[in-house]
Design a protein around this motif. Structure first.
Motif, PDB file in Angstrom:
ATOM      1  N   GLY A   1      -9.709  -1.863  -2.244  1.00  0.00           N
ATOM      2  CA  GLY A   1      -8.497  -1.560  -3.005  1.00  0.00           C
ATOM      3  C   GLY A   1      -8.776  -0.615  -4.158  1.00  0.00           C
TER       4      GLY A   1
ATOM      5  N   GLY B   1      -2.172  -3.116  -1.087  1.00  0.00           N
ATOM      6  CA  GLY B   1      -2.255  -3.912   0.139  1.00  0.00           C
ATOM      7  C   GLY B   1      -3.646  -4.490   0.334  1.00  0.00           C
ATOM      8  N   GLN B   2      -4.654  -3.727  -0.045  1.00  0.00           N
ATOM      9  CA  GLN B   2      -6.025  -4.221   0.040  1.00  0.00           C
ATOM     10  C   GLN B   2      -6.242  -5.336  -0.979  1.00  0.00           C
ATOM     11  OE1 GLN B   2      -5.196  -0.979   0.359  1.00  0.00           O
ATOM     12  NE2 GLN B   2      -5.897  -0.706   2.440  1.00  0.00           N
TER      13      GLN B   2
ATOM     14  N   PHE C   1      -9.335   2.936  -2.704  1.00  0.00           N
ATOM     15  CA  PHE C   1      -8.101   3.651  -2.369  1.00  0.00           C
ATOM     16  C   PHE C   1      -7.354   4.078  -3.627  1.00  0.00           C
ATOM     17  CE2 PHE C   1      -8.301   1.784   1.989  1.00  0.00           C
ATOM     18  CZ  PHE C   1      -8.138   2.970   2.693  1.00  0.00           C
TER      19      PHE C   1
ATOM     20  N   SER D   1      -4.280   4.033   3.742  1.00  0.00           N
ATOM     21  CA  SER D   1      -4.229   2.771   3.024  1.00  0.00           C
ATOM     22  C   SER D   1      -3.226   1.808   3.658  1.00  0.00           C
ATOM     23  CB  SER D   1      -3.868   3.022   1.556  1.00  0.00           C
ATOM     24  OG  SER D   1      -3.737   1.824   0.844  1.00  0.00           O
ATOM     25  N   ILE D   2      -2.053   2.325   4.049  1.00  0.00           N
ATOM     26  CA  ILE D   2      -1.030   1.483   4.683  1.00  0.00           C
ATOM     27  C   ILE D   2      -1.535   0.904   5.993  1.00  0.00           C
ATOM     28  CG2 ILE D   2       1.232   1.528   5.826  1.00  0.00           C
ATOM     29  CD1 ILE D   2       2.080   3.611   3.703  1.00  0.00           C
TER      30      ILE D   2
ATOM     31  N   ALA E   1      -4.413  -1.671   5.449  1.00  0.00           N
ATOM     32  CA  ALA E   1      -3.941  -2.945   4.900  1.00  0.00           C
ATOM     33  C   ALA E   1      -3.197  -3.753   5.955  1.00  0.00           C
ATOM     34  CB  ALA E   1      -3.044  -2.699   3.694  1.00  0.00           C
TER      35      ALA E   1
ATOM     36  N   PRO F   1      -1.314   3.022  -3.193  1.00  0.00           N
ATOM     37  CA  PRO F   1      -2.489   2.833  -2.343  1.00  0.00           C
ATOM     38  C   PRO F   1      -3.503   1.901  -3.002  1.00  0.00           C
ATOM     39  CG  PRO F   1      -1.869   5.128  -2.385  1.00  0.00           C
ATOM     40  CD  PRO F   1      -1.019   4.435  -3.407  1.00  0.00           C
ATOM     41  N   GLY F   2      -3.936   0.900  -2.243  1.00  0.00           N
ATOM     42  CA  GLY F   2      -4.886  -0.087  -2.749  1.00  0.00           C
ATOM     43  C   GLY F   2      -4.241  -1.440  -2.988  1.00  0.00           C
TER      44      GLY F   2
ATOM     45  N   SER G   1       0.823  -1.209   0.000  1.00  0.00           N
ATOM     46  CA  SER G   1       0.000   0.000   0.000  1.00  0.00           C
ATOM     47  C   SER G   1       0.855   1.257   0.000  1.00  0.00           C
ATOM     48  CB  SER G   1      -0.948   0.016   1.206  1.00  0.00           C
ATOM     49  OG  SER G   1      -2.078  -0.761   0.930  1.00  0.00           O
TER      50      SER G   1
END
Length: 108
Positions: A45, A35-36, A48, A95-96, A99, A32-33, A28
């Motif tokens: 995800g 990690g999701q 983000f 986001s980080i 996740a 961003p996204g 993430s």
């Protein structure tokens, strides 16, 4: 009688596959996204990822950075650029942490 593959997939869905919070957080941080997506949270995800792209496009964060690095000149509207940078940074941090926490819950 269900096939072996179906039983295995069902077992993975109910138990959850353990995910590494560090990997989710780093992904993430890169984008961003990601990690999701790693945590198999597809809609979150996409949210983000699209949120970051929209904020960046509307407030011109990347365009301002590219212009600054190419010419050394500051962006035309420094206040808007700084506001956009803080907004994008906030989404990245959100986001980080999301996740990593989600992966940590499935890891335990």
């Amino acid at each position: 009688m269900p096939s072996r593959k179906q039983v295995g997939v069902h077992a993975m869905e109910t138990q959850g596959v353990s995910k590494n919070p560090w990997v989710a957080g780093i992904l993430s941080g890169v984008l961003p996204g990601l990690g999701q997506f790693y945590n198999r949270q597809w809609l979150k995800g996409v949210g983000f990822l699209l949120g970051t792209m929209v904020v960046d496009a509307v407030l011109g964060v990347t365009a301002g950075m590219i212009k600054f690095f190419q010419s050394g000149a500051p962006p035309e509207n420094t206040g808007l650029f700084l506001f956009g940078s803080v907004m994008v940074l906030g989404i990245v941090i959100w986001s980080i942490t999301d996740a990593a926490r989600t992966a940590g819950r499935s890891h335990a």
